[in-house]
Design an enzyme around this catalytic site. Sequence first.
Site, PDB file in Angstrom:
ATOM      1  N   ASP A  24      -1.970 -42.724  52.773  1.00 30.46           N
ATOM      2  CA  ASP A  24      -1.249 -42.242  51.590  1.00 30.46           C
ATOM      3  C   ASP A  24      -2.218 -41.844  50.474  1.00 30.46           C
ATOM      4  O   ASP A  24      -3.294 -42.431  50.340  1.00 30.46           O
ATOM      5  CB  ASP A  24      -0.299 -43.360  51.110  1.00 30.46           C
ATOM      6  CG  ASP A  24       0.808 -42.827  50.219  1.00 30.46           C
ATOM      7  OD1 ASP A  24       0.989 -41.594  50.149  1.00 30.46           O
ATOM      8  OD2 ASP A  24       1.492 -43.650  49.591  1.00 30.46           O
ATOM      9  N   TRP A  29      -4.881 -37.104  45.288  1.00 27.20           N
ATOM     10  CA  TRP A  29      -6.301 -36.735  45.420  1.00 27.20           C
ATOM     11  C   TRP A  29      -6.469 -35.260  45.061  1.00 27.20           C
ATOM     12  O   TRP A  29      -7.391 -34.880  44.336  1.00 27.20           O
ATOM     13  CB  TRP A  29      -6.751 -37.003  46.856  1.00 27.20           C
ATOM     14  CG  TRP A  29      -8.217 -36.836  47.137  1.00 27.20           C
ATOM     15  CD1 TRP A  29      -9.189 -37.797  47.045  1.00 27.20           C
ATOM     16  CD2 TRP A  29      -8.875 -35.643  47.590  1.00 27.20           C
ATOM     17  NE1 TRP A  29     -10.406 -37.273  47.405  1.00 27.20           N
ATOM     18  CE2 TRP A  29     -10.242 -35.956  47.753  1.00 27.20           C
ATOM     19  CE3 TRP A  29      -8.446 -34.349  47.874  1.00 27.20           C
ATOM     20  CZ2 TRP A  29     -11.184 -35.029  48.184  1.00 27.20           C
ATOM     21  CZ3 TRP A  29      -9.385 -33.408  48.303  1.00 27.20           C
ATOM     22  CH2 TRP A  29     -10.739 -33.748  48.453  1.00 27.20           C
ATOM     23  N   ARG A  37      -1.305 -29.563  46.892  1.00 25.63           N
ATOM     24  CA  ARG A  37      -1.231 -30.756  47.733  1.00 25.63           C
ATOM     25  C   ARG A  37      -1.859 -30.546  49.120  1.00 25.63           C
ATOM     26  O   ARG A  37      -2.474 -31.451  49.682  1.00 25.63           O
ATOM     27  CB  ARG A  37       0.234 -31.199  47.880  1.00 25.63           C
ATOM     28  CG  ARG A  37       0.866 -31.616  46.551  1.00 25.63           C
ATOM     29  CD  ARG A  37       2.335 -31.948  46.734  1.00 25.63           C
ATOM     30  NE  ARG A  37       2.496 -33.013  47.703  1.00 25.63           N
ATOM     31  CZ  ARG A  37       2.371 -34.320  47.413  1.00 25.63           C
ATOM     32  NH1 ARG A  37       2.119 -34.711  46.192  1.00 25.63           N
ATOM     33  NH2 ARG A  37       2.524 -35.221  48.353  1.00 25.63           N
ATOM     34  N   SER A  69       6.653 -38.765  58.227  1.00 25.84           N
ATOM     35  CA  SER A  69       7.836 -39.627  58.367  1.00 25.84           C
ATOM     36  C   SER A  69       9.107 -38.787  58.467  1.00 25.84           C
ATOM     37  O   SER A  69       9.121 -37.608  58.074  1.00 25.84           O
ATOM     38  CB  SER A  69       7.936 -40.578  57.170  1.00 25.84           C
ATOM     39  OG  SER A  69       8.411 -39.901  56.027  1.00 25.84           O
ATOM     40  N   THR A  70      10.163 -39.416  58.959  1.00 24.10           N
ATOM     41  CA  THR A  70      11.451 -38.701  59.030  1.00 24.10           C
ATOM     42  C   THR A  70      11.933 -38.337  57.622  1.00 24.10           C
ATOM     43  O   THR A  70      12.725 -37.413  57.459  1.00 24.10           O
ATOM     44  CB  THR A  70      12.523 -39.565  59.736  1.00 24.10           C
ATOM     45  OG1 THR A  70      12.446 -40.916  59.232  1.00 24.10           O
ATOM     46  CG2 THR A  70      12.314 -39.618  61.231  1.00 24.10           C
ATOM     47  N   ASN A  72       9.797 -37.315  55.262  1.00 25.54           N
ATOM     48  CA  ASN A  72       8.918 -36.291  54.685  1.00 25.54           C
ATOM     49  C   ASN A  72       9.496 -34.877  54.767  1.00 25.54           C
ATOM     50  O   ASN A  72       8.992 -33.957  54.120  1.00 25.54           O
ATOM     51  CB  ASN A  72       7.522 -36.334  55.338  1.00 25.54           C
ATOM     52  CG  ASN A  72       6.682 -37.512  54.890  1.00 25.54           C
ATOM     53  OD1 ASN A  72       5.875 -38.053  55.641  1.00 25.54           O
ATOM     54  ND2 ASN A  72       6.844 -37.946  53.636  1.00 25.54           N
ATOM     55  N   ARG A  75      10.254 -32.934  51.519  1.00 18.71           N
ATOM     56  CA  ARG A  75       9.222 -32.231  50.726  1.00 18.71           C
ATOM     57  C   ARG A  75       9.470 -30.723  50.769  1.00 18.71           C
ATOM     58  O   ARG A  75      10.182 -30.226  51.648  1.00 18.71           O
ATOM     59  CB  ARG A  75       7.841 -32.571  51.279  1.00 18.71           C
ATOM     60  CG  ARG A  75       7.554 -34.048  51.104  1.00 18.71           C
ATOM     61  CD  ARG A  75       6.146 -34.403  51.488  1.00 18.71           C
ATOM     62  NE  ARG A  75       5.928 -35.829  51.258  1.00 18.71           N
ATOM     63  CZ  ARG A  75       4.753 -36.386  51.072  1.00 18.71           C
ATOM     64  NH1 ARG A  75       3.658 -35.644  51.114  1.00 18.71           N
ATOM     65  NH2 ARG A  75       4.652 -37.679  50.868  1.00 18.71           N
ATOM     66  N   LEU A 199       6.531 -50.243  52.814  1.00 23.31           N
ATOM     67  CA  LEU A 199       6.413 -49.860  54.225  1.00 23.31           C
ATOM     68  C   LEU A 199       6.885 -48.440  54.486  1.00 23.31           C
ATOM     69  O   LEU A 199       6.504 -47.839  55.497  1.00 23.31           O
ATOM     70  CB  LEU A 199       7.225 -50.826  55.103  1.00 23.31           C
ATOM     71  CG  LEU A 199       6.548 -52.146  55.456  1.00 23.31           C
ATOM     72  CD1 LEU A 199       7.501 -53.036  56.235  1.00 23.31           C
ATOM     73  CD2 LEU A 199       5.299 -51.886  56.282  1.00 23.31           C
TER      74      LEU A 199
END
Length: 252
Positions: A24, A29, A37, A69-70, A72, A75, A199
């Site tokens: 993550d 960053w 991104r 992830s499911t 994500n 986004r 998590l």
Amino acid sequence: MPSGPDHIGTGTAPVPLHVAIIMDGNGRWAKARRQIRTFGHKAGVDALRKTISAAPGLGVTHMTVFAFSTENWRRPATEVSDLMGLLKAFIRSDLDRLAREGVCVRIIGDVAGLPADIRECVDEAHQRTRDNSHFFLQVALNYGAQADILEAAKTFALQVKSGEAALDDLTPERFGGLLSTSGLPPLDLLIRTSGEHRLSNFLLWEAAYAEFVFQDVLWPDYDGVSLKAALDEFRRRERRFGAVEASDVASA
Ligand code: IPE
Ligand code: IPE
Ligand code: MG
């Protein structure tokens, strides 16, 4: 030679050490560098490369990384497609080397829900590395632990319905064997980078007795040194699994 994850770790390390990482902080960053991104996700792929190559030398035999992830899918579409593109490019550029180095790659998650070109890469990675046993790399892609648990529950329900199993046959071991992570040793250590402490629907069942290490480092800055720091912390922990220390039993 047996294929699949059951034989991984035997002969290469005395004790399997299964480490999972929630990678993550790519977005933050990039933001700190006034970049989009995707710039952070690109740097994240380099960090993954460095971490994978350092892991076996640090005693890690099995590694599970959370790549997508499911959740994500929420986004922006451009970020999702950039992420898929980077995953595909990673498999294309690194599969030869991973296969040569004896890495067994397994992708877990809802692969059927991924674009066709990614599904092809996943199949190729499985085919070409299935008999490898030097190091086991599991990549969670379009993965959600709750969905994985529901799938396992449905599979068992069908086994009961067909008479293949009885309700009382269901044990934690049998249920764990129906999850996508089946065949791997128990999860020892779960790392999350970037200072977040949750998590996010990752390995809910498997993390039952894992040690958790949270590191402030943003994922693109991660490498073997960061992994070693997490392992040093893990080795300082006392794992009790519900029991008490042997010395406490003697003195009681
Ligand atoms: C992790 O970094 C990568 C993925 C979730 C694919 P993030 O993109 O979540 O980065 P932050 O949390 O926004 O900094
Ligand atoms: C978890 O990170 C998923 C991956 C690392 C692939 P997220 O950044 O998506 O998690 P949340 O949204 O902050 O919980
Ligand atoms: Mg994040």
